[in-house]
Design a protein around this motif. Sequence first.
Motif, short mmCIF file in Angstrom:
data_model
loop_
_atom_site.label_atom_id
_atom_site.label_comp_id
_atom_site.label_asym_id
_atom_site.label_seq_id
_atom_site.Cartn_x
_atom_site.Cartn_y
_atom_site.Cartn_z
N UNK B 180 -26.19 9.51 70.77
CA UNK B 180 -27.29 10.50 70.88
C UNK B 180 -28.01 10.45 72.22
N UNK B 181 -28.15 9.27 72.83
CA UNK B 181 -28.86 9.19 74.10
C UNK B 181 -28.12 9.98 75.19
N UNK B 182 -26.79 9.78 75.25
CA UNK B 182 -26.00 10.52 76.24
C UNK B 182 -26.03 12.02 75.95
N UNK B 183 -25.95 12.39 74.67
CA UNK B 183 -25.96 13.81 74.33
C UNK B 183 -27.29 14.47 74.73
N UNK B 184 -28.39 13.74 74.56
CA UNK B 184 -29.69 14.29 74.99
C UNK B 184 -29.71 14.52 76.49
N UNK B 185 -29.21 13.53 77.25
CA UNK B 185 -29.14 13.68 78.71
C UNK B 185 -28.36 14.93 79.10
N UNK B 186 -27.23 15.12 78.43
CA UNK B 186 -26.34 16.24 78.76
C UNK B 186 -27.05 17.58 78.52
N UNK B 187 -27.76 17.68 77.41
CA UNK B 187 -28.43 18.95 77.10
C UNK B 187 -29.73 19.09 77.88
N UNK B 188 -30.57 18.04 77.88
CA UNK B 188 -31.92 18.19 78.43
C UNK B 188 -31.93 18.12 79.95
N UNK B 189 -31.15 17.23 80.53
CA UNK B 189 -31.18 17.10 81.99
C UNK B 189 -30.13 17.97 82.66
N UNK B 190 -28.91 17.95 82.12
CA UNK B 190 -27.83 18.72 82.76
C UNK B 190 -27.77 20.16 82.26
N UNK B 191 -28.53 20.46 81.20
CA UNK B 191 -28.66 21.85 80.77
C UNK B 191 -27.44 22.45 80.09
N UNK B 192 -26.57 21.59 79.51
CA UNK B 192 -25.46 22.15 78.72
C UNK B 192 -26.04 22.86 77.49
N UNK B 193 -25.30 23.82 76.96
CA UNK B 193 -25.76 24.54 75.77
C UNK B 193 -25.69 23.68 74.52
N UNK B 194 -24.72 22.77 74.49
CA UNK B 194 -24.57 21.88 73.34
C UNK B 194 -23.81 20.65 73.80
N UNK B 195 -24.02 19.54 73.09
CA UNK B 195 -23.24 18.35 73.37
C UNK B 195 -22.93 17.66 72.05
N UNK B 196 -21.67 17.39 71.81
CA UNK B 196 -21.23 16.82 70.53
C UNK B 196 -20.96 15.32 70.73
N UNK B 197 -21.50 14.54 69.81
CA UNK B 197 -21.35 13.09 69.86
C UNK B 197 -20.04 12.70 69.16
N UNK B 198 -19.06 12.27 69.93
CA UNK B 198 -17.74 12.01 69.33
C UNK B 198 -17.74 10.74 68.48
N UNK B 199 -18.87 10.03 68.47
CA UNK B 199 -18.94 8.86 67.59
C UNK B 199 -19.52 9.20 66.21
N UNK B 200 -19.90 10.47 66.04
CA UNK B 200 -20.52 10.84 64.76
C UNK B 200 -19.49 11.45 63.81
N UNK B 201 -19.75 11.34 62.52
CA UNK B 201 -18.83 11.89 61.51
C UNK B 201 -18.75 13.40 61.63
N UNK B 202 -17.58 13.93 61.41
CA UNK B 202 -17.40 15.38 61.38
C UNK B 202 -17.60 16.04 62.73
N UNK B 203 -17.45 15.25 63.80
CA UNK B 203 -17.76 15.81 65.13
C UNK B 203 -16.80 16.93 65.52
N UNK B 204 -15.55 16.87 65.04
CA UNK B 204 -14.61 17.92 65.44
C UNK B 204 -15.00 19.27 64.81
N UNK B 205 -15.56 19.21 63.59
CA UNK B 205 -16.03 20.45 62.97
C UNK B 205 -17.21 21.02 63.76
N UNK B 206 -18.10 20.13 64.17
CA UNK B 206 -19.27 20.61 64.94
C UNK B 206 -18.86 21.13 66.32
#
Lengths: 337, 337
Positions: B180-206
Motif C-alpha cells: 500500500x505504501x508504494x501504491x500511494x506514492x504511485x497515485x499521490x506523487x506520480x499521479x497515476x490514475x490507479x495502482x494495483x498492489x500485486x501482493x493483495x488478494x484478487x489483484x488481477x481482477x482489480x
Amino acid sequence: MRQISLKAALDRAACADDFAVLEIARPACPDGGILVRNVHLSLDPYIGPRLRGRHMGEAPPAPMLDPVPGAVVGQVAESRSPGIVEGDWIHSMEGGWQEYSAIAAGAFRKLDPAAAPLAAHAGVLGMPGLTAWAGITQLAKVTDGDTVLVDAAAGPVGGTAGQIARLKGAARVVGIAGGPQKCRLVCETYGFDACIDYRSDGWKDRLKEALPDGASVFFENVSAEMAMTALSVSRPYVRGVLCGLTGASPSAGPAPHALNAGLLIGKRAQLSGLVVYDFYPHWDVFAEEASGWIRSGKLRFCEDRAAGLESAPALFEKLMRGENVGKAVITVSKEAP
Amino acid sequence: MRQISLKAALDRAACADDFAVLEIARPACPDGGILVRNVHLSLDPYIGPRLRGRHMGEAPPAPMLDPVPGAVVGQVAESRSPGIVEGDWIHSMEGGWQEYSAIAAGAFRKLDPAAAPLAAHAGVLGMPGLTAWAGITQLAKVTDGDTVLVDAAAGPVGGTAGQIARLKGAARVVGIAGGPQKCRLVCETYGFDACIDYRSDGWKDRLKEALPDGASVFFENVSAEMAMTALSVSRPYVRGVLCGLTGASPSAGPAPHALNAGLLIGKRAQLSGLVVYDFYPHWDVFAEEASGWIRSGKLRFCEDRAAGLESAPALFEKLMRGENVGKAVITVSKEAP
C-alpha cells in the motif's frame, strides 16, 4: 450433394479415418448471399487445431452435421447478392468441404478469373499468400538490403514470404525446411539464396554460416522454439513476425510456445504477432499486386493437388504430417461445368 | 581514499555482508580523461546480476580489486580532457563505489548543475529516467489517448515511465506495485490514475477493473510472467516494451523468462526489447526535456537516500529485496567540497 464431416469430436491430430462423406441436400441460396459450386478447396494447417476447437476461440464443427471448414474457390450457381451473377467466380473462407456452399453477404470476394490460374486463389493468392504478404510488407516492412530468414519455407506461406521479401528488396533470403526435396524446391523454384534442412545433423551451424551477417528479419511459421533459433542467428534490432505455431504438437503443454524474454531483450528484438484475419480488408490490393508478379513469372508456387472431394481426408492427413510438398488443394469439380 | 569491493565471487543475490571497504590510493587522472570526486552514487537493480557476471555478458568485478560498478554524479577534481575544467559537474556510468574515479574520455557527460538538483542526475535524469523515456517515447511511442500500464511503478523507471506517458498524452495510466505504501506514492506523487498492489488478494481482477478498455501500451519492468499478465489485460495490437527482468529470481531457471507466443499472436502484440545502452546518444536531449518538466513540477521523483559510501551495502541489500521506496542514492560526499 456430398459433404465431408468429422465422424466424432477430436482431441488429437486428425487422420484420414476421422472423416465421413455424407449425402445431404444442396443448400438454398441465402438472402443477400450466394450459392456456390465449389471448384478448388484449400487445405491449410489451421484446420488441425480448428477441428479441436483450439483455433482463435472458434467452436469446432459439429460431427456428422457441419462440413469441415476450408476456403474455396468456386463459381456462383445462384445469386441473391447485388452485383453478383450466376457464373461469377468467388473466393470464400466459409466454403467448407462440400460440393456446394451457401455463403452469406460479406463472406466472399469476387475474383477476376483471368488474373491468374483459378487454383492459385486457394494458395498463393489466398489466405497463405495474404499471410506472407502481411508479415513481410505490413509488419516486418522488408526493404532494400534486408536479410530475411523464413521457416517452413517450402510451404505456401513461407515460400511466398521469401519471394515477396526478395521482390521488396531483400538482399539475402534464407529458408529452413524439412528434407532435401523441400530444400531444393525452396532454392530452385522459389529462388532463396540458401535453405537449411532442419532434419540434418549440424543444421544450426550451417544456418549460422548461411547468415554471416545475421538476419535482420525473421518470419516465424513453426514454433516458439524455432523462433528462438531464428533469434539466435539474428542481428540486434531484428524484426520478427510471429505467424503460426503449426509445428507445436497438439499434445504438448505450453512449453513449445515459450519465448525467452531475456534473449528478446538482449537482441532488442521487435516482435509482431500476426493474425491474417486482420488483413482481409487488404485482400484485393494484395491479390492485384501478386497476380502481376505471377503473370510476369516473379512469384512462383507449387501445388500438391488431388481431384475429387473424397480425396480431401488423405491429403489432409499428409498435410498434418508435414509430408506434402506445395500447397494442398482439392479440385472438387471441373472449372468448366 | 575508500573503495567498496566484493569480498568474494558471488553466485546468489548480494547482501550487505558481501562487501568490503578498502583503503586504496587515489587514482591518477587518465590521459584525455578526468579524475572525479564522486558526490552521488546510483544504486540500481542491474548491479545484482552484474555482480554475478549475468548482465549483458559483462565480466563480474574482481573481488577485493575492482570497485562495485555504479553510476555517479561528481565534480571534476582534475582534467586532461579538452573543454572540461576542475569544478565542472559530470555524470558517468563508470564511476563505481569509491570516493574518486578515473574516467576515460567518452565515458562521461558534462552536466549543467543549475538544470535540476544534482542528485536527480543519478535517478530521474540518469539511467532509470533515460530507460523510462526511451521505452515510452522511442519504442512504444505513447501518444494522445493511449492507456498505459506500468509495473514496478513505484521505482524510478516505472514511476518516471508513467509520468512521461501522461506528459506525452496518455489518457489513462495504471501502475502495479508491491504494498500500500508504494501504491500511494504511485497515485499521490506520480499521479497515476490507479495502482494495483500485486501482493493483495484478487489483484488481477482489480487490475482488469482498472483497465476497462484494456491497455494499449505496457511497459514491462519485472518478469516475463508479469508481461503475460499485462498482455492478458491488453487490447489487441498492444505495444509492449520489455525492459527488464528484475523480478526474476537469480536461482530459477529459464521459466521466469518465458513469454507465451500463442498469447502474443492472439493479441497481435507488438513487442520491443529495450536495452538502455542504445539510447546513451540521446541522453542530453532527454535530460534537457526532463529537466524542464522537473522545474515546472510536472515530473516528480522520490529518493531513498543515505549518506556516506559505507552506507551503500545496506541500501543495496534493501534494493535487492524490493524494500526501498524511491530511487536508491548514496551521497558519497558533500556537493560543496
